[in-house]
Design an enzyme around this catalytic site. Structure first.
Site, short mmCIF file in Angstrom:
data_model
loop_
_atom_site.label_atom_id
_atom_site.label_comp_id
_atom_site.label_asym_id
_atom_site.label_seq_id
_atom_site.Cartn_x
_atom_site.Cartn_y
_atom_site.Cartn_z
N LYS A 62 0.82 -1.19 0.00
CA LYS A 62 0.00 0.00 0.00
C LYS A 62 0.87 1.26 0.00
O LYS A 62 0.38 2.36 -0.21
CB LYS A 62 -0.88 0.02 1.27
N GLU B 159 7.41 2.02 -6.59
CA GLU B 159 7.67 1.59 -5.21
C GLU B 159 7.81 2.80 -4.29
O GLU B 159 8.27 3.86 -4.73
CB GLU B 159 8.99 0.81 -5.15
N ASP B 160 7.46 2.62 -3.03
CA ASP B 160 7.70 3.67 -2.05
C ASP B 160 9.17 3.69 -1.65
O ASP B 160 9.79 4.74 -1.57
CB ASP B 160 6.81 3.48 -0.81
N ASP C 253 14.67 -1.28 -0.19
CA ASP C 253 15.50 -1.49 0.99
C ASP C 253 16.50 -2.61 0.65
O ASP C 253 17.53 -2.37 0.04
CB ASP C 253 14.54 -1.84 2.15
N LYS D 286 17.14 3.08 -0.09
CA LYS D 286 18.06 2.82 1.03
C LYS D 286 19.19 1.95 0.49
O LYS D 286 19.26 0.76 0.78
CB LYS D 286 17.32 2.04 2.12
N PHE E 112 14.73 3.86 9.66
CA PHE E 112 13.34 3.50 9.41
C PHE E 112 12.52 4.77 9.23
O PHE E 112 12.60 5.69 10.04
CB PHE E 112 12.77 2.64 10.54
N VAL E 113 11.75 4.82 8.15
CA VAL E 113 10.98 6.03 7.86
C VAL E 113 9.49 5.74 7.80
O VAL E 113 9.07 4.62 7.47
CB VAL E 113 11.44 6.69 6.53
N ASP F 219 4.42 3.19 6.38
CA ASP F 219 3.77 2.95 7.67
C ASP F 219 4.68 2.29 8.69
O ASP F 219 5.73 1.72 8.35
CB ASP F 219 2.56 2.03 7.46
N ARG G 92 0.72 6.47 7.56
CA ARG G 92 0.80 6.67 6.11
C ARG G 92 0.36 8.08 5.73
O ARG G 92 0.78 8.62 4.72
CB ARG G 92 -0.12 5.67 5.39
P1 IMP Z 1 12.80 -4.64 0.47
O1 IMP Z 1 12.16 -5.87 -0.11
O2 IMP Z 1 13.69 -4.98 1.63
O3 IMP Z 1 13.52 -3.79 -0.56
O4 IMP Z 1 11.69 -3.75 1.15
C1 IMP Z 1 10.51 -3.56 0.59
C2 IMP Z 1 9.44 -3.11 1.55
O5 IMP Z 1 9.84 -3.04 2.93
C3 IMP Z 1 9.00 -1.74 1.20
O6 IMP Z 1 8.13 -1.73 0.09
C4 IMP Z 1 8.35 -1.29 2.48
O7 IMP Z 1 7.03 -1.75 2.54
C5 IMP Z 1 9.15 -1.98 3.56
N1 IMP Z 1 10.13 -1.04 4.15
C6 IMP Z 1 11.47 -1.07 4.02
N2 IMP Z 1 12.04 -0.06 4.70
C7 IMP Z 1 11.02 0.63 5.27
C8 IMP Z 1 10.98 1.83 6.10
O8 IMP Z 1 11.99 2.46 6.45
N3 IMP Z 1 9.74 2.22 6.47
C9 IMP Z 1 8.60 1.58 6.12
N4 IMP Z 1 8.61 0.49 5.35
C10 IMP Z 1 9.81 0.01 4.92
#
Ligand code: IMP
Length: 198
Positions: A46, A101-102, A105, A133, A154-155, A161, A167
């Site tokens: 979301k 994507e938001d 990470d 990140k 962490f944001v 969220d 959000r």
């Molecule tokens: P990844 O698969 O590790 O790249 O992370 C993907 C998902 O982790 C993102 O789409 C977010 O939903 C969640 N996420 C990663 N870092 C954060 C953060 O700092 N705040 C909130 N959600 C995060």
């Protein structure tokens, strides 16, 4: 210092977000110019919803929008094993697709999405993220457009969220003390009201 200020800092203000999202739309328009059919922007639910809404409002030209939702299997945060909870409704074969994507990470989510959508024989496949990140990456993943590179923090806010909350904070907040927030998930309720930290 108020309780919320001990827990979080404003990392990116809404005005900066607006400006950068506008620039991203310009970058994307340039790259996507001349596609036969409108590009399909795929919002990853979301977290990307606010970003996507602002991005398409800034976009000069036709776009189509669809959504995909994926979830990690139990204990799967770092495993990269995810499944589609809600799939696209659009047949993206032969289309020019941009995953929205938001935040990227570890890169596991985007990596999975890219592989899954590439299998559907798109004409082109790209990705845009508001936040990157980069220091946390586990898998290298292609990312054509990125709004802001951020530290390993962490944001929340602007779609992102913590346990389903925050959000709708207009700015991006960096959480300094995640344990404190986990203890009291209401701690950051004040920043929901802009004037409290204007
Ligand atoms: P990844 O698969 O590790 O790249 O992370 C993907 C998902 O982790 C993102 O789409 C977010 O939903 C969640 N996420 C990663 N870092 C954060 C953060 O700092 N705040 C909130 N959600 C995060």
């Amino acid at each position: 210092m108020t309780a919320w200020e001990q827990t979080a800092d404003v990392l990116i203000r809404d005005v900066q977000l607006r400006r950068r999202v506008h620039e991203l739309a310009r970058e994307m328009e340039r790259v996507l110019a001349g596609t036969k059919q409108p590009p399909v922007l795929v919002g990853v639910l979301k977290g990307s919803t606010l970003f996507l809404a602002d991005l398409i409002r800034s976009f000069d030209g036709h776009v189509e929008v669809d959504f995909i939702s994926i979830s990690s299997y139990a204990g799967g945060g770092q495993s990269g094993v995810v499944r589609i909870v809600k799939d696209l409704e659009t047949d993206i074969r032969g289309r020019d697709v941009v995953i929205v994507e938001d935040i990227v990470d570890t890169g596991l989510t985007l990596n999975y999405l890219r592989q899954t959508l590439a299998d559907r024989e798109t004409n082109s496949l790209r990705a845009v993220t508001l936040l990157d990140k980069v220091a946390r990456r586990i898998v290298p993943v292609e990312l054509e457009f990125a709004g802001f590179e951020i530290e390993d923090v962490f944001v929340v806010g602007y779609g992102l969220d913590f346990q389903g909350r925050y959000r709708n904070v207009p700015d991006i907040l960096a959480v300094k003390d995640i344990a404190k927030l986990a203890n009291d998930p209401m701690l950051l309720v004040e920043p929901l009201f802009l004037e409290k930290y204007a």
